[in-house]
Enzyme design. Structure first.
Site, PDB file in Angstrom:
ATOM      1  N   HIS A 146      26.997 -41.805 -15.946  1.00  0.00           N
ATOM      2  CA  HIS A 146      28.031 -42.824 -15.773  1.00  0.00           C
ATOM      3  C   HIS A 146      29.436 -42.249 -15.887  1.00  0.00           C
ATOM      4  O   HIS A 146      29.893 -41.883 -16.955  1.00  0.00           O
ATOM      5  CB  HIS A 146      27.849 -43.959 -16.784  1.00  0.00           C
ATOM      6  CG  HIS A 146      28.779 -45.107 -16.547  1.00  0.00           C
ATOM      7  ND1 HIS A 146      29.624 -45.591 -17.483  1.00  0.00           N
ATOM      8  CD2 HIS A 146      29.009 -45.826 -15.418  1.00  0.00           C
ATOM      9  CE1 HIS A 146      30.337 -46.580 -16.973  1.00  0.00           C
ATOM     10  NE2 HIS A 146      29.990 -46.746 -15.730  1.00  0.00           N
ATOM     11  N   ASP A 157      22.379 -47.120  -7.057  1.00  0.00           N
ATOM     12  CA  ASP A 157      21.983 -47.389  -8.452  1.00  0.00           C
ATOM     13  C   ASP A 157      21.720 -48.868  -8.719  1.00  0.00           C
ATOM     14  O   ASP A 157      21.035 -49.222  -9.669  1.00  0.00           O
ATOM     15  CB  ASP A 157      23.007 -46.836  -9.449  1.00  0.00           C
ATOM     16  CG  ASP A 157      24.426 -47.331  -9.205  1.00  0.00           C
ATOM     17  OD1 ASP A 157      24.710 -47.910  -8.137  1.00  0.00           O
ATOM     18  OD2 ASP A 157      25.279 -47.113 -10.097  1.00  0.00           O
ATOM     19  N   HIS A 158      22.247 -49.751  -7.892  1.00  0.00           N
ATOM     20  CA  HIS A 158      21.990 -51.195  -7.961  1.00  0.00           C
ATOM     21  C   HIS A 158      22.676 -51.829  -6.763  1.00  0.00           C
ATOM     22  O   HIS A 158      23.440 -51.176  -6.040  1.00  0.00           O
ATOM     23  CB  HIS A 158      22.531 -51.817  -9.260  1.00  0.00           C
ATOM     24  CG  HIS A 158      23.902 -51.355  -9.608  1.00  0.00           C
ATOM     25  ND1 HIS A 158      25.020 -51.714  -8.872  1.00  0.00           N
ATOM     26  CD2 HIS A 158      24.346 -50.514 -10.560  1.00  0.00           C
ATOM     27  CE1 HIS A 158      26.080 -51.130  -9.381  1.00  0.00           C
ATOM     28  NE2 HIS A 158      25.703 -50.374 -10.397  1.00  0.00           N
ATOM     29  N   ASP A 204      27.258 -45.033  -5.258  1.00  0.00           N
ATOM     30  CA  ASP A 204      27.547 -46.048  -6.271  1.00  0.00           C
ATOM     31  C   ASP A 204      27.668 -47.447  -5.665  1.00  0.00           C
ATOM     32  O   ASP A 204      28.347 -47.629  -4.653  1.00  0.00           O
ATOM     33  CB  ASP A 204      28.857 -45.677  -6.971  1.00  0.00           C
ATOM     34  CG  ASP A 204      28.987 -46.300  -8.347  1.00  0.00           C
ATOM     35  OD1 ASP A 204      28.006 -46.872  -8.843  1.00  0.00           O
ATOM     36  OD2 ASP A 204      30.077 -46.195  -8.940  1.00  0.00           O
ATOM     37  N   CYS A 217      25.764 -49.790 -13.801  1.00  0.00           N
ATOM     38  CA  CYS A 217      25.679 -48.330 -13.659  1.00  0.00           C
ATOM     39  C   CYS A 217      25.000 -47.593 -14.810  1.00  0.00           C
ATOM     40  O   CYS A 217      23.997 -46.912 -14.605  1.00  0.00           O
ATOM     41  CB  CYS A 217      27.085 -47.755 -13.460  1.00  0.00           C
ATOM     42  SG  CYS A 217      27.917 -48.361 -11.972  1.00  0.00           S
TER      43      CYS A 217
END
Length: 522
Positions: free
Chosen positions: A132, A347-348, A39, A78
């Site tokens: 999520h 995820d980012h 994450d 997310c």
């Protein structure tokens, strides 16, 4: 005594036994899938040339697989990012644009990646954050939302794994604040538990924080699955380095905060539109940060807090790296490593003071670019890297092809298997992302949708007014253009430069044509 079977029955029995054994062996030849989410992980890894990060285990995994150096998230937050990559569809198709949107409520019949693998003979298991947080999407898994037994308390069933601390006084304070918040509003993000310090460095064993306990459960689950006839698809989602930066002290001790450089681009991009940045409301929830301002204001984080936050982020990354190493060692011990696909991804990204901000939720590449590393049986070009453009939405079709199962026809990503076989071949001409800027977090209180296109040379963004009910854009309100070669940190928006007007027009047309026009020639 007569024989139980006559001759013809024995022949048939032998035939069906052979067929049954062949079918079982055929199932076993399919590779297992270990699908590892980390994450909020930007490419803060040694293999991505981050000179601060201490990540020997993930770097070693990269040395045995393929590292994708130009992978982009479809949304830098997310829920939308994960909904997109887990369905193989882009955000305007899932209609998941921000944290509160739930794809299963919008399109109940959606078939996710683990569902598709289950239909093709896989046993699917979920631990941690794949979708999520407390939305594990039970429909997707044969074994959904496995948690360490010590965290299965009734009041914690909607609590996120990221919200646990070691310190007893912090836990008491957190419970009091949560009770007060739930009286004001009974339905809250993380069930109201996302309060407390922004970091913690307890001198404890790895397993006393949630990610460590979860890794031990994953290892026990892998041992159990090793005896199964069916191949498995395990989704394992680590919560760190998401806020709060809580990790055992020994990982903090790997770094000296004074040696960690501050952000190379500490200011909001020059000439940026007024709604390009998020408000940093995520960090504002934590103790001591309630007073921070909007990045597009006069606010500046002081150096001491900046260094501590960066220190905590890197400590958390090293903690996850150690857990990944423990997990891979276990796979080898129980004989599963050689026949298991391991894919690790973020995820980012996450801003660590970049653009005067902390967090994600923009269309800038510090939030869009992510690590993606894959290692699988009989892989070609082990240890190779590719700088061709890929996207997180590509993972669904790629894993299907590697596993030898049907790729759904509606996929909006592209299998990157040909790129692994030839890392230098020409690939996608662009990556496409977007971000929904909601009124309560935009600097001017209005609602926008920003659409982004990344080519190898440029990053171009268009901002529009947005109707969330119809999912349609309205008036064009701003443009951003960045030179990825000469300004990789995106410090100056050059969309207004007259000498670049043709570049802007070309990219605008390419953005409107969309992802289908950017596909590689296979």
């Amino acid at each position: 005594m007569k024989n139980k079977y006559n001759y013809s029955q024995l022949i048939l029995l032998t035939f069906f036994t052979i067929c049954s054994c062949y079918a079982q062996n055929n199932i076993k030849t399919k590779p297992n899938i270990l699908f590892i989410s980390v994450d909020d992980l930007r490419p803060a890894l040694g293999v991505y040339d981050d000179t601060v990060a201490i990540t020997p285990n993930i770097d070693r995994l990269a040395g045995e697989g393929m590292t994708f150096r130009q992978t982009f998230s479809q949304v830098a937050v997310c829920a939308p990012s994960r909904a997109s990559l887990m369905t193989g569809l882009r955000p305007d198709s899932t209609r998941v644009w921000h944290l509160g949107d739930k794809f299963r409520e919008i399109y109940p019949s959606t078939v996710t990646m683990p569902q598709h693998f289950a239909k093709n003979g896989y046993h699917t298991v979920n631990l941690g954050k794949i979708f999520h947080n407390y939305m594990p999407d039970s429909i997707s898994w044969n074994e959904p939302d496995l948690r360490p037994s010590q965290y299965l308390q009734k009041d914690w069933l909607k609590r996120d794994g990221e919200t646990f601390y070691i310190d007893a006084e912090v836990n008491k304070s957190q419970a009091v604040k949560r009770d007060s918040l739930l009286k004001l509003k009974p339905v809250r993000y993380a069930d109201g538990w996302n309060t407390g310090p922004a970091w913690e460095a307890a001198d404890v064993h790895d397993t006393l924080y949630y990610d460590g306990a979860q890794t031990e459960l994953a290892k026990r689950t892998l041992t159990r699955l090793a005896n199964s006839e069916a191949p498995f698809y395990m989704g394992l989602g680590f919560f760190r380095p998401h806020l709060p930066f809580t990790a055992p002290k020994k990982y903090w001790d790997l770094y000296d905060a004074k040696d960690i450089p501050l952000a190379a681009n500490p200011n909001v991009a020059k000439n940026a539109p007024g709604h390009t940045m998020n408000s940093m409301y995520e960090l504002r929830h934590y103790d001591g940060f309630n007073d921070i301002g909007h990045p597009q204001s006069d606010f500046k984080m002081n150096e001491e807090r900046s260094r501590t936050l960066k220190h905590g982020y890197y400590a958390s990354v090293s903690y996850v790296d150690a857990l990944v190493g423990s997990l891979i060692a276990h796979l080898k011990e129980i004989g599963l490593y050689d026949n298991t696909v391991i894919i690790l991804w973020g995820d980012h990204g996450w801003k660590l003071g970049d653009h005067n901000s902390w967090g994600k939720m923009t269309n800038y590449n510090i939030d869009l670019q992510v690590p993606m590393i894959i290692r699988y049986p009989n892989q070609e070009n082990r240890g190779a890297q590719t700088f061709e453009i890929t996207e997180l939405v590509d993972m669904f079709p790629s894993l299907c092809e590697i596993a030898g199962i049907e790729v759904p026809s509606y996929m909006q990503g592209t299998s990157f298997l040909p790129l692994i076989k030839d890392p230098k071949r020409s690939w996608k001409s662009a990556a496409f992302s977007q971000f929904h800027r909601r009124p309560k977090v935009s600097a001017d209180g209005n609602r926008y949708m920003g659409y982004s296109i990344n080519t190898k040379e440029y990053h171009y963004i268009e901002w529009y007014t947005w109707d969330p009910k119809t999912g349609t854009k309205g008036e064009l309100t701003g443009k951003e253009l960045f030179d990825r070669i000469n300004d990789p940190h995106e410090t100056v928006n050059i969309a207004g430069n007259k000498e670049l007007s043709e570049v802007t027009i070309t990219l605008s047309k390419q953005l409107k044509k969309g992802w289908k026009q950017a596909l590689p020639h296979l």
